[in-house]
Design an enzyme around this catalytic site. Structure first.
Site, PDB file in Angstrom:
ATOM      1  N   HIS A   1       0.025  18.748  14.100  1.00 45.61           N
ATOM      2  CA  HIS A   1       0.380  19.448  15.324  1.00 45.61           C
ATOM      3  C   HIS A   1       1.695  20.194  15.106  1.00 45.61           C
ATOM      4  CE1 HIS A   1       0.843  20.261  19.574  1.00 45.61           C
ATOM      5  NE2 HIS A   1       2.038  19.711  19.554  1.00 45.61           N
TER       6      HIS A   1
ATOM      7  N   CYS B   1      -1.783  25.371  18.837  1.00 51.32           N
ATOM      8  CA  CYS B   1      -0.364  25.000  18.885  1.00 51.32           C
ATOM      9  C   CYS B   1       0.440  25.832  17.885  1.00 51.32           C
ATOM     10  CB  CYS B   1      -0.210  23.515  18.599  1.00 51.32           C
ATOM     11  SG  CYS B   1      -0.835  22.997  17.000  1.00 51.32           S
TER      12      CYS B   1
END
Length: 1243
Positions: free
Chosen positions: A305, A50
């Site tokens: 994330h 990510c």
């Protein structure tokens, strides 16, 4: 830099990817989903990439970077087809980046893959699953691109777009010589901790000067001596694109661990960098930058994330909020509401109050009082619901507010005192920095207020594969918290895009990539058409009636199942008539009517339900699912037999059991078992006539075979007209048929099976008689009526032991932890002994008690861990005295100074058996109980034995002298501190001297107790004229507890308990406190010192009210001071803390004025007799700090003790290897691995 510091958090990914109830068909070449309504493509997450996806999207939406990369053709970079050629120079990283950008712009798919790009990096699958820091990736990727583009026209792409220069200067104060040093940068790293926002961080870095003076001088090269000088830094060259990395992650050197800084950190959409630059003469447009990308990190320092907010500069995407308001009036109301909220910003209000304070700091509770006076409403009423408690709100803004060391006072940081405050149109406070280099910081252009999204700025949230539009004001949500901004990307405002680039994703893309993407889109459309046709196809299983026969209530194939089924694939969008026509074509020999019925394979066989009607309806419309079973027949009969259809005639397989004769060598009751197929519409009466023609009883067990007797249920006579389905008999259920001679096993009145053992019918017996031999165990077949003596004899025989052992042995149950429990009387049955089948018994030496005897355990002393547990057998009619003598004899003790106590639920000595002549049966002493043989003679019946303590106050000045040296870290003697049984330091404040114990009847009065206490040696040393000159307290945790009032009241009425201790306090005058009078100890603070004068007793009548105002009034009148000139606080000696009793916390609104104010006897004060109340005279002492040196020492002692406990626990864990994953659920972090990208040599 950080290695794999971050682990990917996949909590946001949904596992529900398939439609519910649909059978997914495996497709090897299923095409990717097309783009969603935003018309922008996301990037697939390979497991932990990510951080890579967020940076790639930022570079893609930097048009100048994208177009510069596209300008490099195959003649410079080579082609991917030439990778295998040995002499070809293929610059694979920029080629794969070009190809990925083209896919993101043109390929009609929801998300692109970065697999080819990461393979060009030289990453394997492990690297793709490992997450890294995006700031580190930004530098490494730029370095890899620069290396890959050496010798091409794009060798300076990174330098041209992102390179800037910082100059560091040191100016000598004497000769004015300037020494400078240049530093290149591709991104600026700014601090987050202790800084309010980006502008303040840049101000500290490039405007504030550092001075060399006093002991810290600078050696000037021109003067050749140590001189005073100033050091500063400036931005000498600004890049077209400014990348800013925020230092969110820090290291705590005290705790030796990383942590994430989540405090509020603002940054503007537009920023003017003129104040931070060396050259300030240029036009404003040279210094104006606009934000276009914000990379966000969600999570902590060890996992999380990344996703990114990006402004669509070329308007390539479809920006349309689904919840967008259509009414402009509603927009205006919403904006007005938001403006009103910002005007009421508590940060601005608190800054204003503290900036007016001359002493620069004020107590937190006084700040709340000032807020109440200024706003007419308290913090709790106005702000607490939205912002939390006042103290917590102040602690959450450390960049603005600064606490005193004891955290009782708060003030503004120095820079906020130096600079005046202004308020912008939105109500937010802005600092006005001084002018530097004749340049004034333009506050309007650098305001942190974000522009409204209606200005034409289209922002999107790109979260891996997911892309959705957002409003510009949503960026404010990323100022603080666990999900907050991590990297900022600005572009110069003067960089304008050509008109032809607007909304044109094909702009400047090379021809060969356009052709490749067109071909890929054509192939995608073709595959989607094939997939669409395949996705609407359903597989049907056709069962032909000619291949089936009907018996036992269900259809069964004449051959194998495979030979009886024909598979047919058809589009679900076609009609039922089309299906019927297809079946006719497959079965050319079919004659007559054709009926298609829904079928379902059941355990009993194939059963038919409803027929399909309506040839004009689609298969999807009639609910025909993939994998459905269709029976093809004439609708009447199969093989000449009429077939009943529908759910009411479903066949059910039932297990039918009958009792067989009992076999002594077997396992309890035996059964004969058979399976029967019964239509669920069959009546129970017909079923009974078929299975038991001579009559009988039917019992059902809905849990299936092999269950306990409690699961069997008798079907009464009135249920015989019910059907099999209505009484709940389904596939796999069991029914038990009992003939007339078996009905004794059933209690028909309550419908239970009373005597029936089906699973386990044995007990285990283990040999404990011979310690030198192996401890064998055997299984003894029993029933619940078997007598224990028979079990013992069988066990002795099977264990091959001497028969004489039967006269000197007993059976004792063995607990789960291996402990031998009390022996079972031999005349008991298994049922009377409450033994479960399969239990383990121990064969031990010694005679078992009879049914009139008790087997007891006993220990000597109150601690069961210090002495062994002994056993004894006594008659249940024996008295307590006789039992005590037997225990003394067995333990080798003598004398009459002993008594017995029960063992309570905490395994401690509990209630005493005071009735020595009562029998054990009368006192409910049961078999297996544990008694405690305790030293000491019990007082006579109705008498109490009470330890008496003498209670005298300690001099506070003595405490102060003893504790004064502790502040400087020197160990000192603390008479006011002692260690409690829990291992914590507590303060005693008063001296307790043990005087002795007295025996007194419970019917005696409190006055009688005081008279007896006066006869003790400590009481005789005092001059006490009457008992009224004594005050009595209970003792709790070595401290006075409950005050005993009313000298005439009997001791029994106080409910003191058997282990109460009393302390006696001598008084200077008589005292007779009423039930509504509270006794407090008040002490006045010594002005200028952290100590108090001697405490005095204060009697406060609380019959009318027990509120803050009433207490302040009473204390003020006691010291003859005005109420508004005192501050009071309650002392908590176990914590060494003072809790101020402030007047402003008790303010109430007009609507609630009639409501009763909160009592001080409730939380948080819990005011009671004997509490210490500190008093501050504001006329002489305005510090309002109630703590003393003794409190500091006590807290330090407690802290050290807690640290020692923690260290000892950690050492114990390490020693016992408790940190294994099986015992403690600790997630071990992977070793940190440096991030790298492999690049070929192109020089």
């Amino acid at each position: 830099m950080f290695g794999d510091l971050f682990e990917e958090d996949f909590s946001f990914i949904s596992n529900n990817q398939c439609g519910k109830g649909k059978k997914s068909k495996p497709r090897d070449t299923e095409p990717p989903a097309p783009r969603e309504f935003t018309n922008l493509s996301g990037i697939k997450n390979q497991g932990g990439t990510c951080y890579l996806n967020s940076l790639l999207q930022t570079l893609l939406f930097t048009p100048e970077f994208r177009e510069a990369l596209f300008s490099l053709g195959p003649e410079e970079l080579g082609t991917l087809d030439d990778i295998s050629k040995p002499d070809a120079k293929v610059r694979i990283i920029p080629l794969q980046l070009q190809r990925l950008f083209a896919q993101l712009l043109l390929l009609d798919q929801q998300a692109a893959s970065t697999t080819d790009l990461t393979e060009s990096f030289g990453w394997n699958s492990n690297e793709e699953m490992r997450q890294h820091d995006v700031q580190e990736l930004n530098r490494i990727l730029f370095s890899a691109l620069e290396t890959s583009l050496v010798g091409t026209s794009g060798h300076d792409i990174i330098n041209r777009l992102y390179h800037g220069i910082v100059v560091n200067q040191i100016v000598c104060k004497e000769c004015k010589n300037v020494s400078e040093r240049q530093e290149d940068f591709l991104d600026l790293t700014v601090a987050v901790k202790g800084v309010a926002g980006l502008e303040e961080a840049l101000w500290n870095m490039y405007v504030e000067e550092e001075y060399f003076e006093n002991d810290n001088l600078y050696r000037c090269g021109a003067c050749d001596k140590l001189v005073e000088a100033s050091k500063s830094a400036k931005l000498r060259k600004l890049p077209p694109f400014l990348t800013i990395s925020l230092l969110r992650f820090n290291f705590d050197f005290e705790k030796c661990e990383r942590y994430k800084e989540t405090s509020c950190y603002t940054f503007p959409i537009q920023i003017n960098l003129r104040p931070f630059c060396e050259q300030t003469e240029l036009d404003d447009s040279e210094y104006m930058y606009e934000l276009f990308s914000v990379i966000i990190h969600k999570g902590g320092c060890y996992g999380g994330h990344y996703h990114v907010y990006i402004r669509d500069v070329d308007e390539l995407g479809n920006w349309q909020l689904q919840e967008e308001e259509s009414n402009t009036v509603e927009d205006k109301v919403l904006r007005d509401t938001e403006n009103a909220k910002e005007v009421e910003n508590p940060l601005a209000v608190l800054k204003g109050i503290l900036s007016e304070e001359e002493s620069k700091q004020m107590p937190v509770d006084q700040l709340g009082q000032k807020l109440l006076e200024k706003k007419g409403m308290s913090w709790n009423k106005k702000y607490r619901k939205q912002y939390g408690a006042l103290r917590k709100y102040l602690q959450n803004h450390p960049q603005v507010f600064q606490f005193s060391p004891d955290e009782n006072k708060v003030g503004l940081k120095e820079k906020y005192h130096k600079l005046p405050f202004k308020s912008d149109s939105q109500g937010q406070d802005l600092q006005s920095p001084p002018q530097k280099n004749n340049v004034q910081w333009n506050l309007e252009k650098t305001s942190t207020t974000l522009r409204d999204s209606s200005a034409g700025c289209h922002w999107f949230d790109l979260n891996d594969s997911k892309v959705q539009p957002i409003k510009e004001k949503d960026i404010e949500k990323q100022f603080q918290g666990k999900e907050s901004a991590y990297m900022l990307f600005y572009r110069k405002s003067q960089l304008k895009r050509p008109p032809e680039a607007r909304g044109n994703p094909r702009y400047q893309i090379p021809e060969h990539l356009l052709n490749e993407m067109n071909a890929a889109n054509t192939e995608l459309q073709k595959k989607r058409a094939e997939c669409d046709s395949a996705s609407h196809g359903i597989d049907l299983h056709l069962h032909l009636s000619s291949c089936y026969k009907f018996h036992n209530g269900a259809l069964h194939p004449s051959f194998t199942w495979k030979e009886s089924i024909v598979d047919l694939t058809i589009d679900r969008r076609r009609t039922l008539g089309d299906l019927r026509q297809s079946v006719f074509q497959m079965l050319e020999s079919w004659e007559g009517d054709m009926i298609l019925s829904i079928a379902k394979p059941l355990p009993a066989g194939l059963h038919l339900y409803h027929s399909l009607d309506g040839d004009e309806l689609t298969l999807d419309g009639i609910g025909l699912a993939d994998g459905a079973d269709i029976f093809v027949w004439n609708g009447k009969e199969v093989g000449g037999t009429k077939v009943l259809t529908g759910p009411d005639h479903e066949p059910v397989i039932v297990n039918v059991l009958r009792l067989a004769e009992y076999n002594e060598g077997g396992k309890g009751q035996h059964f004969t078992e058979s399976q029967h197929i019964i239509p669920c519409s069959t009546e129970l009466g017909a079923l009974r006539r078929a299975l038991a023609p001579s009559g009988g009883i039917i019992l059902k067990n809905g849990s299936g075979l092999g269950k306990d007797t409690k699961n069997w249920e008798v079907l009464p006579e009135e249920d015989m007209k019910e059907t099999v389905k209505s009484v709940g008999l389904t596939d796999g259920c069991s029914i038990l048929i009992l003939d007339s001679h078996d009905q004794s096993l059933v209690n028909v009145s309550n419908g239970n099976l009373t005597a029936f053992t089906y699973d386990i019918s044995w007990l285990q017996v283990k040999n404990f008689c011979r310690t030198d031999a192996e401890e064998k165990q055997v299984k003894i077949t029993t029933t619940i009526e078997t007598v224990m003596s028979d079990i013992k004899i069988k066990a002795i025989q099977e264990l091959q032991l001497e028969e004489e052992l039967a006269n000197d042995s007993c059976l004792r149950p063995v607990s789960g932890n291996g402990k031998l429990l009390s022996p079972v009387p031999e005349d008991y049955t298994v049922k009377e002994a409450e033994l479960k089948m399969g239990s383990l018994l121990g064969l031990c030496h010694g005679k078992s008690p009879t049914s009139t005897q008790l087997f007891l355990y006993f220990i000597v002393g109150s601690d069961q861990h210090t002495g062994p547990e002994m056993e004894i057998v006594v008659e249940e009619t024996a008295s307590v005295r006789e039992c005590l003598n037997l225990m003394l004899e067995k333990s080798g003790l003598s004398g009459d100074n002993w008594h017995l106590r029960r063992l309570d639920w905490c395994y401690e000595a509990g209630e005493a058996l005071s009735q020595e002549n009562a029998t054990l049966k009368e006192l409910n002493v049961c078999r297996g109980d544990t008694l405690v043989l305790t030293e000491g003679k019990l007082p006579p019946k109705g008498f109490l034995k009470i330890p008496i303590w003498w209670y005298k106050p300690l001099n506070h000045m003595e405490h102060q002298e003893n504790a004064r040296d502790q502040v400087n870290g020197v160990t000192c003697k603390m008479e006011a501190l002692e260690v409690s049984p829990a291992g914590e330091y507590v303060q005693t404040d008063m001296g307790l001297c043990y005087a002795g114990s007295i025996e007194i009847t419970g019917e005696a009065s409190l006055e009688d107790l005081k008279i007896q206490a006066m006869t003790l040696p400590c009481g005789q040393e005092q001059i006490i004229p009457l008992p009224a000159f004594l005050r009595a307290w209970t003792v709790e945790s070595k401290r006075p507890g409950k005050l005993l009032r009313n000298n005439k009241q009997q001791l029994n009425e106080y409910k003191l308990g058997a282990r109460v201790e009393i302390c006696i306090e001598p008084l200077q005058k008589e005292e007779n406190l009423g039930p509504h009078e509270l006794l407090l100890r008040v002490q006045m603070g010594i002005p200028g010192q952290r100590d108090y004068y001697h405490s005095t007793d204060l009697v406060w009548d609380i019959s009318k009210e027990c509120t803050t105002g009433a207490l302040r009034q009473r204390v003020a009148s006691h010291y003859c001071l005005p109420v508004d000139k005192i501050e009071i606080a309650k002392y908590f000696p176990e914590k060494f803390e003072w809790l101020p009793i402030s007047s402003w916390t008790q303010q109430i609104s007009k609507r609630k004025r009639k409501k009763k104010q909160e009592s001080l006897q409730s939380a948080p004060y819990h005011l009671k007799d004997g509490d210490i109340i500190g008093v501050k005279n504001l006329l002489l002492d305005d510090t309002k700090d109630f703590s003393t040196v003794r409190d500091d020492v006590g807290k330090e002692k407690q802290r050290q003790l807690a640290l020692e406990k923690k260290k000892s626990r950690q050492a114990e864990r390490l020693q016992n290897h408790i940190f294994s994953e099986e015992k403690v659920n600790i997630k071990h972090r992977k070793p940190e691995v440096a991030l790298s990208i492999n690049v070929g040599v192109f020089r």
